[in-house]
Design a protein around this motif. Structure first.
Motif, PDB file in Angstrom:
ATOM      1  N   GLY A   1      71.548  77.824  32.631  1.00 17.64           N
ATOM      2  CA  GLY A   1      71.794  78.204  33.992  1.00 17.64           C
ATOM      3  C   GLY A   1      71.809  77.005  34.906  1.00 17.64           C
ATOM      4  N   LYS A   2      71.924  77.318  36.145  1.00 15.58           N
ATOM      5  CA  LYS A   2      71.978  76.258  37.140  1.00 15.58           C
ATOM      6  C   LYS A   2      70.592  75.682  37.381  1.00 15.58           C
ATOM      7  CE  LYS A   2      76.048  77.606  39.681  1.00 15.58           C
ATOM      8  NZ  LYS A   2      76.615  77.794  41.009  1.00 15.58           N
ATOM      9  N   ASN A   3      70.570  74.426  37.702  1.00 11.73           N
ATOM     10  CA  ASN A   3      69.330  73.731  38.002  1.00 11.73           C
ATOM     11  C   ASN A   3      69.523  72.976  39.320  1.00 11.73           C
ATOM     12  OD1 ASN A   3      66.873  72.495  37.946  1.00 11.73           O
ATOM     13  ND2 ASN A   3      67.296  71.220  36.168  1.00 11.73           N
ATOM     14  N   PRO A   4      69.426  73.694  40.444  1.00 10.15           N
ATOM     15  CA  PRO A   4      69.708  73.036  41.729  1.00 10.15           C
ATOM     16  C   PRO A   4      68.661  71.984  42.064  1.00 10.15           C
ATOM     17  CG  PRO A   4      68.854  75.234  42.100  1.00 10.15           C
ATOM     18  CD  PRO A   4      69.029  75.079  40.619  1.00 10.15           C
ATOM     19  N   ARG A   5      69.118  70.879  42.636  1.00  9.86           N
ATOM     20  CA  ARG A   5      68.248  69.787  43.070  1.00  9.86           C
ATOM     21  C   ARG A   5      68.554  69.493  44.529  1.00  9.86           C
ATOM     22  NH1 ARG A   5      65.722  67.247  38.404  1.00  9.86           N
ATOM     23  NH2 ARG A   5      66.358  68.653  36.761  1.00  9.86           N
ATOM     24  N   PHE A   6      67.530  69.068  45.236  1.00 14.81           N
ATOM     25  CA  PHE A   6      67.692  68.723  46.632  1.00 14.81           C
ATOM     26  C   PHE A   6      67.157  67.316  46.847  1.00 14.81           C
ATOM     27  CE2 PHE A   6      67.246  73.278  46.348  1.00 14.81           C
ATOM     28  CZ  PHE A   6      68.345  73.716  47.059  1.00 14.81           C
ATOM     29  N   VAL A   7      67.957  66.491  47.510  1.00 13.34           N
ATOM     30  CA  VAL A   7      67.569  65.108  47.775  1.00 13.34           C
ATOM     31  C   VAL A   7      67.602  64.895  49.274  1.00 13.34           C
ATOM     32  CG1 VAL A   7      68.207  62.686  47.454  1.00 13.34           C
ATOM     33  CG2 VAL A   7      68.511  64.311  45.589  1.00 13.34           C
ATOM     34  N   VAL A   8      66.507  64.384  49.805  1.00 16.00           N
ATOM     35  CA  VAL A   8      66.453  64.015  51.213  1.00 16.00           C
ATOM     36  C   VAL A   8      66.466  62.496  51.262  1.00 16.00           C
ATOM     37  CG1 VAL A   8      65.110  64.125  53.331  1.00 16.00           C
ATOM     38  CG2 VAL A   8      65.128  66.068  51.766  1.00 16.00           C
ATOM     39  N   THR A   9      67.440  61.930  51.959  1.00 18.05           N
ATOM     40  CA  THR A   9      67.599  60.483  51.970  1.00 18.05           C
ATOM     41  C   THR A   9      68.085  60.016  53.331  1.00 18.05           C
ATOM     42  OG1 THR A   9      68.646  58.621  50.867  1.00 18.05           O
ATOM     43  CG2 THR A   9      69.959  60.613  51.087  1.00 18.05           C
ATOM     44  N   SER A  10      67.904  58.733  53.566  1.00 18.39           N
ATOM     45  CA  SER A  10      68.413  58.128  54.799  1.00 18.39           C
ATOM     46  C   SER A  10      69.654  57.293  54.516  1.00 18.39           C
ATOM     47  CB  SER A  10      67.331  57.257  55.442  1.00 18.39           C
ATOM     48  OG  SER A  10      66.960  56.223  54.556  1.00 18.39           O
ATOM     49  N   ILE A  11      70.188  57.381  53.317  1.00 14.95           N
ATOM     50  CA  ILE A  11      71.394  56.633  52.939  1.00 14.95           C
ATOM     51  C   ILE A  11      72.610  57.419  53.416  1.00 14.95           C
ATOM     52  CG2 ILE A  11      72.749  55.723  51.021  1.00 14.95           C
ATOM     53  CD1 ILE A  11      70.139  55.513  49.446  1.00 14.95           C
ATOM     54  N   TYR A  12      73.493  56.730  54.136  1.00 13.77           N
ATOM     55  CA  TYR A  12      74.697  57.375  54.668  1.00 13.77           C
ATOM     56  C   TYR A  12      75.936  56.762  54.050  1.00 13.77           C
ATOM     57  CZ  TYR A  12      71.621  59.203  58.257  1.00 13.77           C
ATOM     58  OH  TYR A  12      70.608  59.843  58.918  1.00 13.77           O
ATOM     59  N   GLY A  13      77.015  57.505  54.056  1.00 12.83           N
ATOM     60  CA  GLY A  13      78.307  56.982  53.657  1.00 12.83           C
ATOM     61  C   GLY A  13      78.747  57.347  52.253  1.00 12.83           C
ATOM     62  N   ASP A  14      77.850  57.809  51.412  1.00 15.18           N
ATOM     63  CA  ASP A  14      78.230  58.192  50.052  1.00 15.18           C
ATOM     64  C   ASP A  14      78.372  59.702  49.951  1.00 15.18           C
ATOM     65  OD1 ASP A  14      78.253  55.605  49.013  1.00 15.18           O
ATOM     66  OD2 ASP A  14      76.122  55.665  48.526  1.00 15.18           O
TER      67      ASP A  14
END
Length: 79
Positions: free
Chosen positions: A1-14
């Motif tokens: 099944g799906k394995n959702p991940r969440f990333v909180v970052t301050s990196i912009y542009g990608d």
């Protein structure tokens, strides 16, 4: 099944996919370092200087390689 991940970052542009891939690679590298340190019992890196810790890891790795070579040689010659 799906394995959702969440990333909180301050990196912009990608793109989200690029960021996710970058963080996965970073996590893999950290796990490799952890396995190296545990596998060689080289978990004591308490020096404040990078070169001192690097030399400690190098000494642990050299000792490990010597021990492996000694075990192989001892196993090649029956008593």
């Amino acid at each position: 099944g799906k394995n959702p991940r969440f990333v909180v970052t301050s990196i912009y542009g990608d793109t989200p996919e690029d960021l996710y891939r970058w963080y996965c690679e970073r996590g893999k590298a950290e796990n490799d370092i952890k396995n190296f340190k545990r596998g060689l019992a080289a978990d004591r890196l308490s020096c404040s200087q990078f070169l001192a810790n690097w030399f400690r890891l190098l000494a642990h790795a050299a000792a490990y390689r010597l021990m492996v070579a000694l075990r192989r040689q001892a196993g090649a010659h029956p008593l």
